[in-house]
Write a protein that holds these residues in place. Structure first.
Motif, mmCIF file in Angstrom:
data_model
loop_
_atom_site.group_PDB
_atom_site.id
_atom_site.type_symbol
_atom_site.label_atom_id
_atom_site.label_comp_id
_atom_site.label_asym_id
_atom_site.label_seq_id
_atom_site.Cartn_x
_atom_site.Cartn_y
_atom_site.Cartn_z
ATOM 1 N N ALA A 155 -13.304 1.748 0.233
ATOM 2 C CA ALA A 155 -13.350 2.114 1.645
ATOM 3 C C ALA A 155 -13.229 0.864 2.511
ATOM 4 C CB ALA A 155 -14.670 2.826 1.946
ATOM 5 N N LYS A 156 -12.636 1.060 3.693
ATOM 6 C CA LYS A 156 -12.530 -0.049 4.641
ATOM 7 C C LYS A 156 -13.808 -0.107 5.475
ATOM 8 C CE LYS A 156 -7.518 0.395 5.526
ATOM 9 N NZ LYS A 156 -7.135 1.782 5.195
ATOM 10 N N THR A 157 -14.261 -1.326 5.778
ATOM 11 C CA THR A 157 -15.413 -1.476 6.666
ATOM 12 C C THR A 157 -14.963 -2.204 7.919
ATOM 13 O OG1 THR A 157 -16.608 -1.929 4.633
ATOM 14 C CG2 THR A 157 -17.825 -2.170 6.706
ATOM 15 N N ILE A 211 -5.497 -3.666 10.118
ATOM 16 C CA ILE A 211 -6.254 -4.002 8.905
ATOM 17 C C ILE A 211 -7.027 -5.303 9.084
ATOM 18 C CG2 ILE A 211 -5.993 -4.661 6.459
ATOM 19 C CD1 ILE A 211 -3.579 -2.736 6.376
ATOM 20 N N GLY A 248 -8.118 -7.586 4.347
ATOM 21 C CA GLY A 248 -8.396 -7.768 5.770
ATOM 22 C C GLY A 248 -8.244 -9.225 6.172
ATOM 23 N N TYR A 296 -10.704 -5.216 9.523
ATOM 24 C CA TYR A 296 -11.535 -4.562 8.501
ATOM 25 C C TYR A 296 -11.837 -5.510 7.357
ATOM 26 C CZ TYR A 296 -10.730 0.093 10.445
ATOM 27 O OH TYR A 296 -10.701 1.188 11.249
ATOM 28 N N ASP A 297 -12.896 -5.180 6.645
ATOM 29 C CA ASP A 297 -13.159 -5.812 5.368
ATOM 30 C C ASP A 297 -12.688 -4.805 4.318
ATOM 31 O OD1 ASP A 297 -14.040 -7.511 3.437
ATOM 32 O OD2 ASP A 297 -16.107 -6.807 3.490
ATOM 33 N N TRP A 298 -11.672 -5.191 3.525
ATOM 34 C CA TRP A 298 -11.069 -4.195 2.629
ATOM 35 C C TRP A 298 -10.544 -4.886 1.382
ATOM 36 C CZ3 TRP A 298 -5.555 -1.935 2.889
ATOM 37 C CH2 TRP A 298 -5.455 -0.827 2.034
ATOM 38 N N ASP A 299 -10.865 -4.298 0.216
ATOM 39 C CA ASP A 299 -10.397 -4.890 -1.043
ATOM 40 C C ASP A 299 -9.097 -4.245 -1.510
ATOM 41 O OD1 ASP A 299 -11.174 -2.422 -1.897
ATOM 42 O OD2 ASP A 299 -12.662 -3.120 -3.337
ATOM 43 N N ASP A 307 0.818 -1.195 0.000
ATOM 44 C CA ASP A 307 0.000 0.000 0.000
ATOM 45 C C ASP A 307 0.863 1.261 0.000
ATOM 46 O OD1 ASP A 307 -2.606 0.849 -0.060
ATOM 47 O OD2 ASP A 307 -2.563 1.418 2.063
#
Lengths: 281, 297
Positions: B51-53, B41, B266, B44-47, A133
């Motif tokens: 946006a991160k959830t 991280i 995530g 989180y749910d993140w692709d 990232d």
């Protein structure tokens, strides 16, 4: 000496030993020899099922084929572009950190030292997402310098451990004498300690060169196109294209393995001294 | 004048920090901080792009019911246990080679050779060695049992096949550590033990191995780290297959986070945290020992 020197054994035993060593070596290197021979085998041999016999002729065209029809030359160049700056950067950083941690006593000295040591052991995967990232955000994804920067930072862990222990073993009286003479600290580093570090710098350089040249994980994470991929990642993707063309896979493997192998044979003494630092007390 | 004199007075205190800063900054940015970011991280749910959830422990709860995770975990344990074989094997080869016949230096460096080669190349070499129908090992098994085994295509053997490939360079590494260690064993102690009638295994166990302790420590450290870092070989030799049976945590993490199978950063981070936790058990042990050695001196 352990075991008892073979010269003290009977003539038969000595004779057996001199036979046993090369035989054991042959068996040990069998996978390597197989691939080396295959890399000179014409494709027609493989098609005819001649996998183990002598090649019908010396097919050096496999190597030409690899160079002409794949980006292999480019991959090797990319590997150098990543490896050489990494060696310089990591060795330079760790000369300084190693010097600071070996020579000066201050309260957080050991904590900082062990931060470098511990960081050097962590699994790469725990760094993967944030480092990728960060590299993307810096606009360095898929560039040789993005990859090299990470390698410099990560290798400075191992290199600091190495340099610090090396400098610790130098006679401290030299530095004290210089201080009494009023020599500035940076001059002590540059003119007194650095010249004595030459063997350590040589050992570390060959080691880091080999580690980085052989790195595959970060190459796949931080680069993606043949324009920047180092040879390990390149070879892996070529392997997918060369389905069952073992003469090409073999030639490519030998090419990718060459630079660290040459480096090892040229600098063998330094290489082994570097690897085994700490194996004796 | 005053600036330069205050520099003179304080330079012994400031100098270490000037030398340390570039290294520490780089190491913090690329190694230390990312460890904590990964932990963050993993909640989180993140692709990786959008946006991160925040899903709290969601990823970890999902791991509990993930069969592929258990397969990878189990394989990691197998790796760890079988990789340890490199330590005695390396010691045996070192003892076998610790002689001074003509050309011995050359033989030793050729024995060490596999370690210098990239694991990608080692993986390709062993793929060729195992290849069905014409691989050397396949032929050998066919000759002995009448039927060849395609090791890398058989979920019963695949992990063992990859571990054997990994052991090849690892044994070479351990061997070189022990060769150096054997060089430094005190000759007078060996002579004294010989006078007392010690030889063979007894000599090895009671006199030699205790003196090789520093080499053994490093050999164990690098072997544990090597076993848990196994990614290259799995990726090159089988790509986790057949049917995911040769995955290890490091490979599974990559597959989840960064491959054609998806961009679940995530979830990948959660797998990495588990791997990190396993590694931390060992790292703390090593650090504890090294710390003790440092502070005792």
């Amino acid at each position: 000496m352990f075991p008892r020197p073979i010269e003290q054994a009977s003539a038969t035993k000595q004779w057996l030993y001199t036979i046993a060593v090369p035989v054991a070596l042959f068996l040990w290197l069998l996978p390597l020899l197989g691939v080396a021979v295959t890399s000179f085998r014409p494709a027609s041999d493989l098609a005819a099922g001649n996998y183990f016999g002598m090649p019908t002729r010396f097919a050096y065209e496999n190597y030409l084929d690899v160079f002409n029809n794949t980006p292999m030359g480019k991959y090797i160049l990319n590997s150098f572009k990543v490896t050489v700056p990494t060696v310089i950067g990591a060795v330079a950083l760790s000369c300084m950190t190693g010097f600071a941690l070996a020579i000066y006593r201050f309260p957080s000295n050991l904590i900082i030292f062990f931060m470098f040591v511990a960081g050097n052991f962590v699994p790469f995967q725990i760094l993967m997402v944030p480092v990728r990232d960060l590299t993307v955000q810096l606009g360095m994804y898929n560039t040789w310098y993005g990859l090299a920067l990470f390698h410099i930072a990560f290798q400075s862990g191992f290199c600091t451990l190495f340099m610090r222990n090396f400098i610790k073993s130098l006679p401290f009286e030299l530095i004290e004498a210089a201080r009494v003479e009023g020599v500035a600290e940076w001059r002590i580093f540059w003119f007194i300690v650095l010249p004595l570090m030459r063997p350590a710098i040589a050992a570390l350089s060959v080691l880091v060169f080999t580690f980085i040249w052989n790195d595959f994980f970060w190459a796949t994470v931080l680069t993606s196109s043949p324009d920047t991929q180092p040879v390990t990642a390149g070879l892996s993707s070529l392997n997918g294209q060369w389905i069952a063309q073992w003469q090409l896979v073999s030639a490519g493997s030998i090419l990718a393995a060459m630079p660290p192998v040459l480096m090892f044979f040229a600098m063998q003494k330094h290489f082994i001294a570097g690897l085994t630092l700490g194996a004796v007390k | 004048m005053s600036a330069s004199s205050s520099w003179k007075a304080n330079q012994r205190r400031l100098a270490p920090w000037l030398f340390l800063t570039p290294g520490i900054v780089m190491f913090l940015i690329y190694v230390i901080v990312p460890i904590f970011q990964s932990m963050w991280i993993s909640f989180y749910d993140w692709d990786g792009l959008g946006a991160k959830t925040w899903i709290g422990l969601g990823n970890y709860i999902e791991l509990i019911d993930d069969d592929a995770f258990y397969t990878s975990f189990k394989n990691n344990i197998i790796w760890l246990v079988l990789y340890m074989f490199a330590v005695p094997a390396g010691l045996m080869i070192a003892i076998f080679l610790n002689q001074t016949i003509r050309g011995m230096r050359f033989y030793k460096s050729l024995f060490f050779f596999p370690f210098v080669i990239s694991q990608v190349v080692v993986g390709l070499m062993f793929s060729w060695f195992y290849a069905p129908n014409f691989g050397l090992l396949y032929k050998l098994i066919e000759m002995l049992t009448g039927q060849g085994v395609a090791i890398l295509a058989d979920d019963r053997f695949v992990t063992y096949g990859i571990i054997a490939a990994g052991l090849w360079p690892q044994i070479a590494y351990v061997m070189i550590l022990y060769l150096t260690g054997l060089n430094n064993v005190a000759p007078d102690q060996i002579e004294a033990a010989r006078l007392d009638g010690a030889k063979g295994w007894k000599m090895l166990w009671y006199v030699i191995i205790p003196q090789l302790r520093p080499a053994t420590f490093i050999a164990v450290v690098v072997t544990v780290i090597g076993a848990l870092r196994s990614f290259d070989l799995v990726s090159v030799m089988t790509d986790g297959g057949p049917y995911g049976s040769s995955r290890v945590l490091s490979f599974y993490m990559y597959e989840k986070a960064l491959s054609e199978y998806g961009f679940r950063m995530g979830y990948g981070a959660a797998i990495a945290v588990v791997l990190f936790a396993i590694m931390m058990v060992f790292i703390s042990g090593f650090i504890w020992k090294m710390w003790r050695d440092e502070t005792e001196r």
